[in-house]
Design an enzyme around this catalytic site. Sequence first.
Site, PDB file in Angstrom:
ATOM      1  N   GLY A  33       0.802  -1.212   0.000  1.00 48.70           N
ATOM      2  CA  GLY A  33       0.000   0.000   0.000  1.00 48.70           C
ATOM      3  C   GLY A  33       0.837   1.266   0.000  1.00 48.70           C
ATOM      4  CG  HIS A  36       5.257   5.172  -4.738  1.00 49.22           C
ATOM      5  ND1 HIS A  36       5.899   4.504  -5.755  1.00 49.22           N
ATOM      6  CD2 HIS A  36       5.667   4.572  -3.583  1.00 49.22           C
ATOM      7  CE1 HIS A  36       6.682   3.569  -5.249  1.00 49.22           C
ATOM      8  NE2 HIS A  36       6.559   3.576  -3.929  1.00 49.22           N
ATOM      9  CG  HIS A  39       3.258   0.863  -5.582  1.00 52.19           C
ATOM     10  ND1 HIS A  39       3.488   1.866  -4.673  1.00 52.19           N
ATOM     11  CD2 HIS A  39       3.759  -0.272  -5.030  1.00 52.19           C
ATOM     12  CE1 HIS A  39       4.083   1.348  -3.603  1.00 52.19           C
ATOM     13  NE2 HIS A  39       4.275   0.065  -3.792  1.00 52.19           N
ATOM     14  CD  GLN A  63       7.554  -7.472   3.903  1.00 55.80           C
ATOM     15  OE1 GLN A  63       6.778  -8.256   3.379  1.00 55.80           O
ATOM     16  NE2 GLN A  63       8.168  -6.530   3.197  1.00 55.80           N
ATOM     17  CD  GLN A 155      10.188  -7.593  -2.256  1.00 52.26           C
ATOM     18  OE1 GLN A 155      10.055  -7.482  -1.048  1.00 52.26           O
ATOM     19  NE2 GLN A 155       9.517  -6.837  -3.112  1.00 52.26           N
ATOM     20  CG  MET A 186       9.224   7.370  -7.241  1.00 50.91           C
ATOM     21  SD  MET A 186       7.577   7.732  -7.802  1.00 50.91           S
ATOM     22  CE  MET A 186       7.926   9.267  -8.653  1.00 50.91           C
ATOM     23  CB  SER A 188       5.852   3.494   0.801  1.00 50.86           C
ATOM     24  OG  SER A 188       5.253   2.867  -0.301  1.00 50.86           O
ATOM     25  NE  ARG A 189      10.630   1.152   5.431  1.00 51.49           N
ATOM     26  CZ  ARG A 189      10.541  -0.130   5.067  1.00 51.49           C
ATOM     27  NH1 ARG A 189      10.972  -0.506   3.878  1.00 51.49           N
ATOM     28  NH2 ARG A 189      10.020  -1.032   5.877  1.00 51.49           N
TER      29      ARG A 189
END
Length: 283
Positions: A33, A36, A39, A63, A155, A186, A188-189
């Site tokens: 979620g 941005h 995504h 995680q 990942q 980019m 989310s953090r």
Amino acid sequence: MKIEIISDIEEMQAFSDGRRRQGQTIALVPTMGFLHAGHSSLMSRARQSGDILVVSIFVNPAQFGPGEDFATYPRNMKNDLSITGEEGVDIVFTPGDKALYPEGYETYVSLTNLPEHLCGTFRPAHFRGVATVVAKLFNIVTPHVAIFGQKDYQQLAVIRRMVRDLNFGIQIIGAPTVRDPDGLAMSSRNNYLTARERPAALSLYRSLMKAAQLVQSGVRDAARVIHAAAELIQSYADTKIDYVSICDPDTLDDVKTIDRPSLMALAVRVGKTRLIDNMILKP
Ligand code: PAF
């Protein structure tokens, strides 16, 4: 098709079963979620790869390590639904914590070697959590194809290996990193960064560019490139390096001489925010 929100696991499985029986293909973009433009690019890539586009939104407690940002991880479902709406997503799958990890949960997926490198050394149970939740999402959504960002290079490597080792039969697509106009990857953090810290966040991208330039100009010694990148990062206030590494893009083992395409990956703390980025260096 109007966007539909499903939070029930059985309902998601039944939906996918039904679509598969009709001969439709399913593309999945797993996310935590706070969506941005990065995504959005995964979603438009997924849109080209399947008839039905499913985006999962789940902040996966498994995680996050002790003392990490699980509780404060940014969440904004209203904005997420507006972005998924714009991207023509068919299903937003939002399971609850208790549904995915009920009382007595005890099965985890862990890899032997890949997590022993890069971020795995700093976040010991992180990739076990990622592999576990992604395996669960694959079993629930049963996609034909799933898209992940190359920004989280390790990942992506872990998921590709898991899919191969456990015979998931799902095509994994890695999509290029989307950057702010100045080059910051980019994430989310990035939302955690204060205005004062934002310039220092650019040190990651700048150090990758510096490394690429050195390699272009003929430098082959990985230690020398790492040293120059680290120096550049440390010249910014409030930065603390977790690692700067040049490694084999498949095994993630350190590379001493850059005589073939090699992955440069880094993790840097800017204030309290941990940022990662990477680039393939091509001699
Ligand atoms: O990249 C992410 O957002 C997460 O690690 C993922 C793949 C959705 C698993 O929780």
